[in-house]
Design an enzyme around this catalytic site. Sequence first.
Site, PDB file in Angstrom:
ATOM      1  N   HIS A 253       0.831  -1.205   0.000  1.00 37.85           N
ATOM      2  CA  HIS A 253       0.000   0.000   0.000  1.00 37.85           C
ATOM      3  C   HIS A 253       0.864   1.251   0.000  1.00 37.85           C
ATOM      4  CE1 HIS A 253       1.183  -0.265   4.209  1.00 37.85           C
ATOM      5  NE2 HIS A 253       0.804   1.000   4.361  1.00 37.85           N
ATOM      6  N   ASP A 255       0.691   5.017   1.914  1.00 40.69           N
ATOM      7  CA  ASP A 255      -0.023   5.722   2.979  1.00 40.69           C
ATOM      8  C   ASP A 255      -0.794   6.888   2.371  1.00 40.69           C
ATOM      9  OD1 ASP A 255       1.106   4.036   4.873  1.00 40.69           O
ATOM     10  OD2 ASP A 255       2.828   5.361   5.191  1.00 40.69           O
ATOM     11  N   HIS A 309       4.870   0.222  -0.125  1.00 39.02           N
ATOM     12  CA  HIS A 309       5.582  -0.632   0.820  1.00 39.02           C
ATOM     13  C   HIS A 309       4.655  -1.672   1.439  1.00 39.02           C
ATOM     14  CE1 HIS A 309       3.814   2.701   3.097  1.00 39.02           C
ATOM     15  NE2 HIS A 309       3.898   1.963   4.182  1.00 39.02           N
ATOM     16  N   ARG A 319       7.757  -9.043  15.746  1.00 40.87           N
ATOM     17  CA  ARG A 319       8.301  -7.785  15.239  1.00 40.87           C
ATOM     18  C   ARG A 319       7.425  -6.641  15.724  1.00 40.87           C
ATOM     19  NH1 ARG A 319       7.340  -4.551  10.494  1.00 40.87           N
ATOM     20  NH2 ARG A 319       9.076  -3.111  10.191  1.00 40.87           N
TER      21      ARG A 319
END
EC number: 1.14.11.-
Length: 389
Positions: A253, A255, A309, A319
């Site tokens: 996607h 942002d 990204h 993570r």
Amino acid sequence: MYIDKTVLNRTVTVCPYLNPFKLKGPNSREMNSSDVNFSLLQNQPNVPAEFFWPEKDVAPSEGDLDLPIIDLSGFLNGNEAETQLAAKAVREACMAHGTFLVVNHGFKSGLAEKALEISSLFFGLSKDEKLKAYRIPGNISGYTAGHSQRFSSNLPWNETLTLAFKKGPPHVVEEFLTSRLGNHRQEIGQVFQEFCDAMNGLIMDLMKLLGISMGLKDRTYYRRFFEDGSGIFRCNYYPPCKQPEKALGVGPHNDPTAITVLLQDDVVGLEVFAGDRWQTVRPRPGALVVNVGDTFMALSNGNYKSCYHRAVVNKEKVRRSLVFFSCPREDKTIVPPPELVEGKEASRQYPDFTWAQLQKFTQSGYRVDNTTLHNFSSWLVSNSDKKST
């Protein structure tokens, strides 16, 4: 078997690994909702199909992305020569793929590490305690898992705590968390508030640097544009995943916001699509990742690329990442500086719009991707044409 449950007059799919619960809503109204139980999922031999992504979206990374590491100390201290070097590196990165790293960014020593530690504290709370901060549909702030409120397929393998930010007082981040979690969890709100304040200050500095990098006569154009804006802070927690080759922590996607600043822990996960392939952005001690979003791409008249990204997941390791998204004031018209559209060869790449319009578009069922701004612009022009006829 799947059943439908109505949540605030909307229907969502409730799967066997989603736990229904009741939540007190406005005016003491009880609302039914659901939440992914990752503890249950991790005990299953396979990842449920709802978390699978198309092959093109999970194509493996083809190496590390070579990003500029921009030392902000000279810029922050007013050194013009170092400022110009930093601005040049920013320009090259933003025109290529829309992302770069910054170090010596002015954060108080230990603040970033403390914020990551506090995020682990929150996500390590019992399920019942985390659900005290559950995000009520239609609101920005709150805890979610798997985004099962909005989607029933291609679910992200993550838990999130999202918090609306506005420069205070009042200290809205701290107040929200303390009101939901109680005074005995006050430290969570206090640390996240301090971290958001630092992130917002850095965003303002970056806006000035971005103006310099574009050669604007008024270096403070973007900084002033965002001074009365807001932010969205998100803590991401990606549990271990038994089939990381099929799932994603966050799908591919761009942002929709303006500028995103990201703090990674030491586990690899962020990947950027550049040079027609996915490439890894490895964590670096002391560095923050800066991504251009769709709103800033429009403000640059398309000169700077919105960063495409995703976040991949790990088979064995948790993570964590902390993300701050900058947003303009909701009713402010997104229009690039005049000098970026003047001249014979220049023209407006995107129609005028407000952040409120774009935000509504992305929250009304449209799933953000790398065509969001284009599709939103087409939708906006089409609606405008309908109103004029």
